[in-house]
Enzyme design. Structure first.
Site: not given
Ligand code: MIG
Length: 731
Positions: A366, A369, A454
């Site tokens: 996650d 980017e 999200d």
């Molecule tokens: O700033 O890890 O898209 O699926 O649950 C949020 C917490 C960070 C974004 C992800 C989401 C995940 C969440 N993350």
């Protein structure tokens, strides 16, 4: 150093001057003085022309991480390209591409866009961005893939910009029948122009060039359950026992950031998870796989091994002054591994032993980017060329020297995920790894499944998931889905059911939501709701043999699992315009209700006859019907002439081989495919699989072995749809 773009600092006068430079009828002067070459090759059934551009002052064309095929390129003098395609350099950090975009041509792909299927008439900035507010005014998302498909009927062309730099596509927003692409870079790059070809041929060629997904482990296409977060061991164990007790099929539990010690990657929180390994081992006995999240940000903390190691070895991205760059994410100030450096990748890959030793089955990447808190727009609104130096972000060590982040930002998530993939493969060479990633660029399908970040518990986002996933599929990525039930906001039971109705046809099938708001597990609602959710999830498991066949098909042809109707019915103008229905493989038409309080919808049936998946009611193709779809309907229609391999209901894929496969026959003359292997190893690559051609004709069913290499124990039968008689088949 200022790590985030401060929009208040934008010089408005300068911005408006620069914006005026974007005039579709005016072309800036061509200042190109570097070297360029044209080459041509035939890839699959498609002619491909490629342009290589080395700007003045640039040392080399950097290695492409996206392209993996090396066909036999022949240099040519000047290419004759479709649409009057032209290119030039108009600023030292900007290249332009122009092409005609005649009325009626559709524009598709471009990776992940918040858009309908046809992305024409919009501007698209391709820079990987974490923007959690998905709405019409957003532009960039997590997965920029500069592959544009243009065409209609059986004539499609493709343009692929092989560069990690940001680009902006203007697809005839001015209604002048012109397309323009700006590429903001000072480095070398390549452009590929494909076609003309049919849509399937084009995607086959693009995925020959950039790679295909291998077969996922069988468990990974089962039901996955996630939440930000299941905060402790007790909750996770309870989750598992609820699924089993209530007989809601599930294969995988996914742990979000709270399993870690203050969000330090490669650690666990000893208080909340005092027996982490034991918990995983126990869950394994109960046939659950556990997947953990891993973010790229490494907490700045000298006492933390991964920070100290990375610092010592010089693995982190630097500031303009040569210091370790800090960005704010979950752990607070964090350092970011420079994944462009192959040693960093190796270090990161090896670090995954922490998880594999603990019995973790797969990894979820996650924030890659990469996300920095507060940066939902990466490029300032007046961005018109790649600056020579810029200090908003960090620097990377690339092949051609130290370069600023924006030039290679689009590769960050891709390279992180690739490194994760290598780590899992090293640790468990005999198993197909499962990795899920949020960011990725061209070729990411070789390493991971993706989800679209999200979304919200909104009907709008449920509906949008269809065209968005279709374009992701056309961009080469077959293994994709969105958070079922929606990530932000509360999901009411009706929405969750409607979402599961569609979600059982997402290649990647995971329920996930944020920490705020109520839980949305299939059992989090009243018993009648749970019963419907159970039926839908069971249906997913029944479809697994068909879905495995689709992944197998993708490997061989590049075809995505979710396909726009135009993939199969390119000359049906009505079908080509539809993006609230899709084909799931060639045999299943999915037409769900994606609105609250609706029980009827219009379904358009392309040519042929179609049968309701549940009632077997027949619909004649070539026209729309209004179909009643009460809550809990499986919104699927099977093509006459299909044989669907379906499994008996199971609680998890560990039971797969103990269940019967039924070949369900639609029509008097039908055919299909049945694929099987062990679902976990690489043996299929060495012939360790079975493939059968299923044929039904003159009331007779045969399963012809096209390939045999796997000792099957599967019990099989066939059944004509609409009847109850099941006849055993020996394979
Ligand atoms: O700033 O890890 O898209 O699926 O649950 C949020 C917490 C960070 C974004 C992800 C989401 C995940 C969440 N993350």
């Amino acid at each position: 150093m200022d790590q985030q773009l401060d929009e208040s600092k934008v010089d408005l006068k300068e911005a408006s001057t620069k914006r005026r430079m974007w005039k579709p009828h005016e072309r800036l002067q061509n200042i190109f003085k570097g070297n360029s070459t044209w080459e041509q090759a035939r890839i699959g059934d498609v002619d491909v022309v490629r342009l290589s551009v080395l700007p003045q002052g640039a040392k080399l064309i950097p290695d492409s991480f996206g392209v993996i095929a090396e066909p036999d390129w022949k240099e040519i003098k000047k290419a004759s390209l479709p649409f009057g395609f032209e290119w030039q350099q108009s600023l030292s950090g900007k290249f332009d591409f122009y092409f005609e975009l005649k009325k009626g041509l559709r524009c598709l792909a471009l990776g992940e866009r918040f858009s309908g299927l046809n992305v024409r008439g919009e501007k698209h900035t391709l820079i990987s961005t974490d923007n959690p507010h998905h709405d019409e005014s957003m532009d960039s998302m997590y997965k920029p893939i500069p592959f544009l498909v243009v065409g209609s009927q059986n004539k499609f062309f493709g343009i692929f910009i092989d560069s990690a730099a940001p680009s902006r596509f203007d697809l005839d927003t001015e209604l002048t029948e012109e397309g323009r692409i700006e590429l903001f870079t000072r480095r070398g790059f390549r452009v590929y122009v494909f076609g003309e070809a049919t849509l399937p041929q084009l995607v086959a060629t693009f995925t020959t060039l950039t790679g295909r997904a291998k077969l996922p482990p069988l468990w990974a296409i089962g039901h996955q359950q996630c939440r930000w977060s299941y905060p402790d061991e007790e909750t996770v164990r309870e989750l598992a026992s609820e699924f089993r007790k209530r007989k809601i099929p599930c294969d995988t539990l996914v742990l979000d950031i709270d399993y870690m010690d203050e969000y330090r990657v490669f650690t666990t929180n000893k208080k909340a998870f005092p027996h982490f390994e034991k918990m995983i081992a126990d869950l394994k006995k109960d046939n659950f796989k556990v997947v953990t999240i891993v973010d790229p940000g490494v907490k700045v903390d000298e006492t933390y091994k991964h920070f100290a190691d990375g610092k010592k070895q010089n693995y982190f991205c630097k500031t303009g002054e040569g210091e370790i760059f800090h960005g704010k994410v979950w752990p607070g100030d964090s350092a970011f591994p420079d994944f462009l450096n192959s040693e960093t990748r190796k270090w990161w890959a090896d670090s995954h032993r922490f998880y594999t030793d603990a019995g973790i089955a797969g990894i979820w990447n996650d924030m890659n980017e990469p996300a920095f808190f507060g940066t939902t727009k990466v490029l300032p609104p007046n961005f018109s060329e790649m600056p020579e130096e810029h200090t908003e972000f960090c620097f990377h060590e690339a092949q051609d020297g130290v370069i600023p982040h924006l030039e290679v930002r689009n590769l960050y998530g891709f390279l992180m995920t690739r490194s994760t993939h290598e780590g899992l493969l090293d640790a468990r060479p005999k198993e197909r790894p499962f990795i899920l990633t949020r960011s990725g660029s061209t070729g990411i399908q070789r390493y991971a499944a993706v989800w679209l970040g999200d979304n919200k518990s909104w009907y709008e986002h449920l509906g949008k998931s269809i065209p968005m996933l279709l374009n992701v599929g056309l961009s080469g990525i077959p293994f994709a889905g969105v958070d079922i039930g929606g990530f932000w906001d509360d999901a009411l039971p009706e929405l969750v059911i409607r979402w599961y109705e569609v979600g059982i046809f997402y290649p990647f099938f995971r329920n996930h939501c944020s920490l705020s708001g109520r839980g949305q597990e299939a059992y989090a609602y009243a018993p009648n709701v749970e019963a419907i959710a159970r039926k839908l999830i069971e249906t997913r498991y029944r479809l697994l043999p068909y879905i495995r066949g689709l992944f197998w098909e993708h490997m061989r042809s590049g075809a995505p699992l979710m396909r726009p109707l135009m993939w199969h019915f390119p000359t049906d103008a009505v079908a080509c315009d539809i993006d609230d229905q899709f084909m799931f493989g060639s045999d299943i038409l999915v037409a769900p209700i994606v609105e609250r309080a609706h029980e009827y919808r219009t379904v358009y049936f392309p040519e042929g006859n179609w049968y309701h998946f549940e009632t077997n009611e027949k619909y004649e193709g070539g026209r729309p019907y209004v179909v009643n779809m009460p809550l809990g309907t499986i919104p699927a229609f099977v093509r006459e002439g299909a044989v669907l391999p379906l499994a008996d209901v199971m609680q998890h894929t560990g039971e797969y081989t103990t269940k019967k496969i039924t070949f369900k026959i639609y029509g008097d003359k039908a055919s299909g495919v049945f694929f099987e292997d062990d679902g976990i190893s690489w043996d299929y690559e060495k012939g360790g699989y079975n493939e059968y051609e299923l044929v039904y004709t003159d009331g007779k069913f045969t399963a012809n072995k096209v390939h045999g290499g796997f000792p099957s124990t599967q019990q099989c039968a066939y059944q004509v749809a609409g009847t109850t008689k099941s006849t055993p088949v020996t394979l």
